[in-house]
Design a protein around this motif. Structure first.
Motif, PDB file in Angstrom:
ATOM      1  N   ALA A   1      65.325  12.547  18.503  1.00  0.00           N
ATOM      2  CA  ALA A   1      66.146  13.562  19.168  1.00  0.00           C
ATOM      3  C   ALA A   1      65.416  14.908  19.205  1.00  0.00           C
ATOM      4  O   ALA A   1      65.484  15.635  20.207  1.00  0.00           O
ATOM      5  CB  ALA A   1      67.483  13.704  18.448  1.00  0.00           C
ATOM      6  N   GLN A   2      64.708  15.235  18.127  1.00  0.00           N
ATOM      7  CA  GLN A   2      63.924  16.472  18.092  1.00  0.00           C
ATOM      8  C   GLN A   2      62.833  16.440  19.162  1.00  0.00           C
ATOM      9  O   GLN A   2      62.631  17.424  19.889  1.00  0.00           O
ATOM     10  CB  GLN A   2      63.288  16.660  16.710  1.00  0.00           C
ATOM     11  N   ALA A   3      62.141  15.306  19.284  1.00  0.00           N
ATOM     12  CA  ALA A   3      61.076  15.179  20.283  1.00  0.00           C
ATOM     13  C   ALA A   3      61.627  15.319  21.706  1.00  0.00           C
ATOM     14  O   ALA A   3      61.012  15.969  22.562  1.00  0.00           O
ATOM     15  CB  ALA A   3      60.370  13.836  20.110  1.00  0.00           C
ATOM     16  N   LYS A   4      62.797  14.739  21.966  1.00  0.00           N
ATOM     17  CA  LYS A   4      63.406  14.848  23.295  1.00  0.00           C
ATOM     18  C   LYS A   4      63.833  16.282  23.588  1.00  0.00           C
ATOM     19  O   LYS A   4      63.662  16.777  24.708  1.00  0.00           O
ATOM     20  CB  LYS A   4      64.594  13.890  23.396  1.00  0.00           C
ATOM     21  N   ASP A   5      64.391  16.970  22.579  1.00  0.00           N
ATOM     22  CA  ASP A   5      64.774  18.369  22.754  1.00  0.00           C
ATOM     23  C   ASP A   5      63.546  19.233  23.053  1.00  0.00           C
ATOM     24  O   ASP A   5      63.590  20.132  23.898  1.00  0.00           O
ATOM     25  CB  ASP A   5      65.464  18.890  21.493  1.00  0.00           C
ATOM     26  N   TRP A   6      62.449  18.947  22.345  1.00  0.00           N
ATOM     27  CA  TRP A   6      61.226  19.707  22.563  1.00  0.00           C
ATOM     28  C   TRP A   6      60.707  19.487  23.984  1.00  0.00           C
ATOM     29  O   TRP A   6      60.308  20.449  24.646  1.00  0.00           O
ATOM     30  CB  TRP A   6      60.165  19.340  21.538  1.00  0.00           C
ATOM     31  N   GLN A   7      60.716  18.252  24.435  1.00  0.00           N
ATOM     32  CA  GLN A   7      60.222  17.972  25.781  1.00  0.00           C
ATOM     33  C   GLN A   7      61.053  18.697  26.837  1.00  0.00           C
ATOM     34  O   GLN A   7      60.521  19.233  27.812  1.00  0.00           O
ATOM     35  CB  GLN A   7      60.227  16.464  26.041  1.00  0.00           C
ATOM     36  N   GLN A   8      62.357  18.737  26.620  1.00  0.00           N
ATOM     37  CA  GLN A   8      63.225  19.448  27.563  1.00  0.00           C
ATOM     38  C   GLN A   8      62.904  20.942  27.565  1.00  0.00           C
ATOM     39  O   GLN A   8      62.783  21.571  28.638  1.00  0.00           O
ATOM     40  CB  GLN A   8      64.692  19.227  27.200  1.00  0.00           C
ATOM     41  N   LEU A   9      62.744  21.516  26.370  1.00  0.00           N
ATOM     42  CA  LEU A   9      62.440  22.942  26.279  1.00  0.00           C
ATOM     43  C   LEU A   9      61.055  23.238  26.837  1.00  0.00           C
ATOM     44  O   LEU A   9      60.860  24.218  27.573  1.00  0.00           O
ATOM     45  CB  LEU A   9      62.541  23.404  24.829  1.00  0.00           C
ATOM     46  N   ALA A  10      60.074  22.399  26.497  1.00  0.00           N
ATOM     47  CA  ALA A  10      58.707  22.613  26.981  1.00  0.00           C
ATOM     48  C   ALA A  10      58.655  22.572  28.501  1.00  0.00           C
ATOM     49  O   ALA A  10      57.962  23.385  29.137  1.00  0.00           O
ATOM     50  CB  ALA A  10      57.774  21.566  26.378  1.00  0.00           C
ATOM     51  N   ASN A  11      59.388  21.660  29.103  1.00  0.00           N
ATOM     52  CA  ASN A  11      59.438  21.587  30.565  1.00  0.00           C
ATOM     53  C   ASN A  11      60.133  22.808  31.156  1.00  0.00           C
ATOM     54  O   ASN A  11      59.719  23.326  32.198  1.00  0.00           O
ATOM     55  CB  ASN A  11      60.152  20.302  31.002  1.00  0.00           C
TER      56      ASN A  11
END
Length: 367
Positions: free
Chosen positions: A274-284
């Motif tokens: 879930a942390q990795a998915k949140d990061w990908q969303q924020l990074a994008n």
């Protein structure tokens, strides 16, 4: 020396007048209290003060506490809340302090910094987390000699590390971080007693919590505005994310205390995903949307370096923030727009561009 306290009181009163004239409430004063090492311990004035023994100070080790306690009480009598750094505030006797106190925690989590934080929040103080290995923006983004910054508490603090911070459970960060030597560490948040059975550390008491987070940029080695902006942005955006939003993937605090290390399992695989998915969303979001706003505002945020490799004569690269354009060239050749799988002859040089394509990030050589 009584003259010291007269001087401090005069300064405070004059500052209060400036606030009154400006129509700005004067509600808190930060006294520093940082690295109070005790250079005064052999002072004849201090030794005579202890010998006089009419202020309750029995040894040189209590002088620092007495000074902070007295200044804090003076401020409280004027309706001003005292604030200070955690090491100086840790010397005081809480019963001699005002009820309202702010303490900034600058202790390294990997070296039991959570114990100071827990102890001071349990006093009922307003504890502001300022832990250096994640919230000091004068540290380098990456462990590279070309990156600006100090590294006494952590070799690198990139934006992802700030994003990954679990501020409501400091000890749980032992499950995802390493110490300054890049070694796993253990954080024991449980109650500990000394040989006499006295509690020396333990978990946060139920119903108490940290007041907030503070990012720092110590600027003695920062020589320009663009360097300051490079060090602050985009890490400041990650600080805001962690300060104002508690993520679902953060490990809940265990008020009975718990032991955390890289095999304790509280930070589950589902949480990590879930942390990795949140990061990908924020990074994008940053790469496709927010950086262009910073460009328009004239802020020189850090353009990240590129991850790249040459496989079977073809170039493959990635970037922390999708949406930013990449360029490559043969050494001393013309820069070209990157396309995945482009045939190249090593070595090549590669870099990222800011969202407006004007500023360029630091280039790397790929062999």
């Amino acid at each position: 020396m009584e003259s010291t306290y007269h001087f401090v009181e005069k300064v405070i009163d004059e500052i209060a007048k400036l606030h009154q004239a400006a129509g700005q409430p004067f509600t808190r004063y930060h006294i520093g209290a940082d690295e109070t090492a005790g250079a005064w311990k052999q002072s004849p004035q201090c030794l005579a003060f202890i010998a006089q023994n009419d202020k309750g100070v029995k040894s040189v080790d209590e002088l620092g506490a007495y000074f902070i306690e007295r200044i804090s009480t003076m401020l409280a009598a004027k309706g001003i809340e005292v604030a200070g750094w955690s090491d100086g505030m840790s010397h005081v006797r809480p019963e001699n302090m005002p009820a309202k106190v702010q303490s900034n925690i600058w202790d390294v989590i990997a070296y039991k910094g959570y114990e100071h934080a827990n102890r001071q929040v349990n006093y009922g103080w307003d504890v502001v987390l300022s832990n250096p290995e994640v919230l000091y923006f004068d540290f380098p983004y990456e462990a590279d000699p070309k990156e600006h910054g100090y590294y006494w508490a952590g070799r690198a603090t990139n934006s992802h590390k700030v994003f990954s911070f679990m501020p409501d459970n400091l000890a749980a960060n032992a499950e995802q971080w390493t110490d300054i030597q890049n070694q796993p560490f253990e954080a024991d948040d449980r109650i500990k007693l000394d040989e006499a059975g006295k509690k020396i550390s333990g978990p946060i008491e139920k119903g108490k919590s940290f007041r907030g987070l503070q990012g720092q940029l110590w600027s003695e080695s920062v020589r320009s505005d663009d360097t300051a902006e490079y060090m602050i942005f985009p890490r400041l955006l990650m600080l805001a994310e962690r300060a104002w939003h508690q993520a679902a993937w953060e490990v809940p605090y265990q008020y009975q205390g718990a032991l955390y290390n890289q095999s304790s399992g509280a930070f589950t695989l589902a949480m990590r995903d879930a942390q990795a998915k949140d990061w990908q969303q924020l990074a994008n979001t940053l790469g496709h949307k927010e950086f262009i706003k910073l460009d328009k505002a004239g802020i020189d945020y850090r353009v990240p370096t590129v991850g790249a490799e040459i496989r079977d004569g073809k170039l493959f690269a990635n970037i922390a923030y999708p949406g930013l354009k990449l360029e490559y060239r043969s050494l001393n050749g013309q820069w070209q727009t990157y396309q995945a799988g482009q045939a190249v002859i090593a070595p090549i040089e590669i870099r990222a561009l800011a969202a407006d394509s004007i500023r360029k990030g630091r280039s790397l050589i790929v062999n």
